[in-house]
Scaffold this motif. Structure first.
Motif, short mmCIF file in Angstrom:
data_model
loop_
_atom_site.label_atom_id
_atom_site.label_comp_id
_atom_site.label_asym_id
_atom_site.label_seq_id
_atom_site.Cartn_x
_atom_site.Cartn_y
_atom_site.Cartn_z
N GLN A 1 0.84 -1.20 0.00
CA GLN A 1 0.00 0.00 0.00
C GLN A 1 0.87 1.26 0.00
O GLN A 1 0.58 2.23 -0.70
CB GLN A 1 -0.92 0.02 1.23
N GLU A 2 1.95 1.22 0.77
CA GLU A 2 2.84 2.39 0.83
C GLU A 2 3.54 2.62 -0.52
O GLU A 2 3.72 3.76 -0.94
CB GLU A 2 3.90 2.20 1.94
N VAL B 1 2.29 1.78 -3.50
CA VAL B 1 1.28 2.30 -4.42
C VAL B 1 0.99 3.77 -4.13
O VAL B 1 0.97 4.62 -5.02
CB VAL B 1 -0.03 1.46 -4.33
N GLU B 2 0.82 4.06 -2.84
CA GLU B 2 0.49 5.44 -2.43
C GLU B 2 1.60 6.41 -2.85
O GLU B 2 1.35 7.48 -3.40
CB GLU B 2 0.31 5.47 -0.92
N ARG B 3 2.85 6.00 -2.61
CA ARG B 3 3.98 6.88 -2.94
C ARG B 3 4.13 7.08 -4.44
O ARG B 3 4.61 8.12 -4.90
CB ARG B 3 5.27 6.29 -2.34
N ASN B 4 3.75 6.07 -5.23
CA ASN B 4 3.99 6.14 -6.67
C ASN B 4 2.76 6.53 -7.49
O ASN B 4 2.79 6.49 -8.71
CB ASN B 4 4.56 4.81 -7.18
N THR B 5 1.69 6.92 -6.80
CA THR B 5 0.52 7.42 -7.52
C THR B 5 0.87 8.80 -8.10
O THR B 5 1.32 9.68 -7.37
CB THR B 5 -0.69 7.56 -6.57
N ARG C 1 8.30 11.17 -5.97
CA ARG C 1 7.78 11.82 -4.75
C ARG C 1 8.53 11.31 -3.54
O ARG C 1 8.97 10.16 -3.50
CB ARG C 1 6.29 11.49 -4.59
#
Lengths: 547, 119
Positions: free
Chosen positions: A303-304, A306-310, A545
């Protein structure tokens, strides 16, 4: 003293990478000599064996130098930090193993330099086995608490496979250059293909064992630095396999037609050396991180990732320099010192082992840097594509590299002059600053060479190869670059972006190499691949990011 | 051929760069990081993920006033343990460890803890 230990870690990786290169070329050279060059002497002539013996002998000498440097570095740190005498420091089991490696290397070098191709084969093989056993005693496996015997066996097999295959390629390239008829090329190619298959088999078996026992779970592949670096190694391994398969097909073509061209086989083998050496440095950097199974906290979750690479819109406006953590802390310290009329303490001393505190402005600053670097690199890729399509003025695209270098020098380390208060030389004590300067210099170097090649019509063949070589070297160096961030998770999330960048840069460098070194359709395809790689690198940077 | 070989060796020399990361890592310690323990004679116990060379490792006590003291490393325990004993008065302390793993890697780290009143 902390700086000494940090530098030890830094230098030991570089020297370890060189040691793996030298060790693999020594053992690979000896095996190439005994299994290929000498038995096939009547078909390919004695010169191949003589060249191979020279390669193995010089590599053995390189191995001795690298190992001596490793032992000297370790002994100097131990005598300086633990108050040991030199004999006590040299009594460490890893130092003893290193000295055994040096002795084995000396036997190989001495035999080959003095006796050449008549050197006794059993002695060369015995020295090689002793060297490999000693090398195994300096791997992760030697220090393991559990599964030690099987991991030692796997480490031995892994290094043997790397030596047979990747370590033998320089001798293979040399042999292809020395032989000048289809029958000879086929004999060399077919025998080396079989040797390579044995090497690949050793690597696959040992890598499987080590992956299970050192990584343990799929989550650890993306959740730990060890897993990410292993995945990068696997990607390069697959690239090497594809090139090796291409060579196998060339050998088969020679079977049908002895006059078939071997140019592709020669050029692919050159690229295999480059990617293989990059893989060795990734392997060296793996030794500095704990096996994934040992890192039970601070893992990154899916999840981390995916969240960071959105994707979000790039940050094209910079935060104020005064808002950064170090300048803000320095201003506070200056104000306090002014009240007490004392000399203000520095907010951050480079290389003293204490990590600088980061705030939201620091993160924004870094993202701004990456995003603008992305703009520069996308521009380079697009202009190179236009140039490839025939647009003449676009040949000046290497000039964009100068802009990128100036941008990096000014922005990458805000605590350093001219933005910050630290002097340039003082700041080089900081490993991260040192790496940023190295990358900026690399950018200038390949900018100069490539612009002269493109715009100045520089026909010098060697000068043309600087750009692909430096791009590939930069990619390999980026593979081992990491950020000094106290938060292990954040550091890993950043590395998850940098690792694909490194792999694409390595692919770009070697694609350009193939464009220059090959001809016809293969060259044209390679000529489109590397600019696309640059656009991809720019796109990854634009989406980067840190929070 | 020789020129090509030199070019490759140079390429190899230019490759690579990396700061020190951890190889031998601390798995658990007594006192634990940020723990508060009772003053008096304190047994230090550090356990690592690797076999370590105790004779070539070091434990240093750093007091709140930044004064330091090298702590004796006891010869007992399995290959992954570092044991020591120290008598401490109430205050803040850091134990800095530096270990040589059997495979030749040197790593270090800090354990900060607080000592309260003796029981």
């Amino acid at each position: 003293m902390n700086l000494l230990v940090d530098l030890f870690g830094y230098l030991s990786i570089i020297i370890h990478g060189l040691t793996i290169v030298a060790q693999s070329m020594t053992l690979g050279g000896v095996l190439f000599l005994i299994v290929l060059a000498l038995p096939l002497g009547s078909t390919i002539g004695p010169k191949v064996a003589e060249d191979t013996a020279r390669i193995a002998a010089w590599s053995a000498l390189g191995l001795i130098v690298c190992e001596a440097a490793t032992i000297a570095l370790q002994a100097s740190v131990l005598t300086a930090t633990v108050d040991l005498s030199l004999p006590e420091a040299l009594g460490a089991s890893s130092a003893v193993a290193g000295m055994v490696k040096m002795a084995a290397g000396a036997v190989i070098a001495l035999c080959l330099f003095t006796l050449g191709i008549t050197a006794p084969r059993p002695l060369l093989l015995a020295a090689g086995v002793v060297e490999l056993i000693a090398a195994t005693m300096t791997t992760h496996a030697a220090a393991r608490l559990e599964d030690r015997p099987i991991l030692l066996a796997a480490a031995f097999l892994h290094q043997l496979g790397a030596a047979i295959w990747i370590g033998g390629i320089p001798a293979f390239v040399s042999a292809l250059a020395r032989v000048d008829d289809g029958f000879g090329w086929r004999a060399v190619g077919a025998r080396f293909s079989r040797m390579s298959m044995v090497g690949v088999g050793c690597i696959v078996v040992s890598a499987t064992i080590m992956s299970v026992l050192y990584i343990g779970s799929p989550e650890a592949v993306y959740g730990t630095a060890y897993g990410v670096m292993t995945a990068a190694k696997a990607a390069m391994f697959l690239g090497l396999l594809a090139l090796g398969f291409g060579n196998y097909r060339s050998v088969e073509a020679l079977r049908a037609d002895p006059n078939a061209s071997v140019k592709r086989m020669k050029r692919f083998a050159e690229v295999e050396i480059g990617i293989g050496f990059s893989l060795f440095f990734a392997a060296a950097s793996l030794t500095s991180v704990p096996p994934a199974v040992d890192l039970t906290v601070d893992r990154v979750t899916w999840q981390e990732v995916v969240e960071r690479n959105t994707p979000v819109w790039p940050r094209l406006v910079s935060p104020q320099h005064d808002a950064l953590a170090i300048p803000a802390l320095q201003a506070k310290l200056d104000a306090e010192a002014a009240v007490h009329s004392t000399k203000p303490a520095p907010a951050f001393v480079p290389g003293d082992g204490v990590l600088p505190e980061r705030n939201a402005a620091d993160i924004a600053w870094s993202e701004f840097n990456h995003h603008w670097a992305g703009v520069f690199v996308v521009l380079i890729g697009l202009l190179a594509l236009l140039n490839q399509a025939g647009l003449r003025w676009a040949r000046h695209w290497p000039l964009v590299f100068f802009g990128l270098a100036v941008f990096l020098l000014l922005r990458s380390d805000p605590e350093v002059w001219p933005m910050g208060e630290e002097g340039v030389f003082e700041s080089l004590r900081d490993i991260e600053v040192l790496q940023h300067r190295f990358f900026a210099i690399l950018t200038v170097v390949f900018g100069i060479f490539e612009w002269r090649v493109r715009a100045g019509g520089w026909a010098n063949k060697k000068a043309q190869l600087v750009f692909p070589l430096v791009t590939a070297i930069g990619g390999a160096a980026l593979l081992t670059h990491s950020h000094q961030i106290a938060n292990v998770k954040d550091a890993l999330l950043i590395e998850l972006t940098h690792t694909p960048l490194a792999l694409i840069a390595i692919a770009a460098g070697w694609a350009r190499w193939l464009e220059l070194r090959m001809d016809g359709r293969a060259s044209r395809i390679a000529g489109w691949v590397w600019p696309v790689c640059f656009v991809a690198i720019g796109a990854v940077l634009l989406l980067y990011r840190e929070a | 051929m020789r020129t090509r070989l030199i070019a490759w060796v140079l390429a190899g020399l230019l490759l690579g760069a990396l700061p020190a990361a951890a190889h031998a890592i601390l798995v658990e310690s007594t006192p634990a990081i940020s723990a508060t323990v009772a003053g008096g004679a304190i047994a230090l116990r550090l356990r690592f993920n690797s076999r370590i060379d105790r004779a070539r490792s070091r434990l240093t006590l750093i007091r709140a006033d930044h004064s330091t003291e090298v702590l004796p490393i006891l010869p007992e325990g399995t290959d992954d343990l570092m044991l020591s004993k120290v008598t401490l008065t109430p205050g803040s302390y850091v134990v800095r460890w530096q270990v040589l793993a059997v495979d030749g890697h040197i790593t270090r780290g800090d354990i900060g803890f607080t000592v309260g009143a003796a029981p």
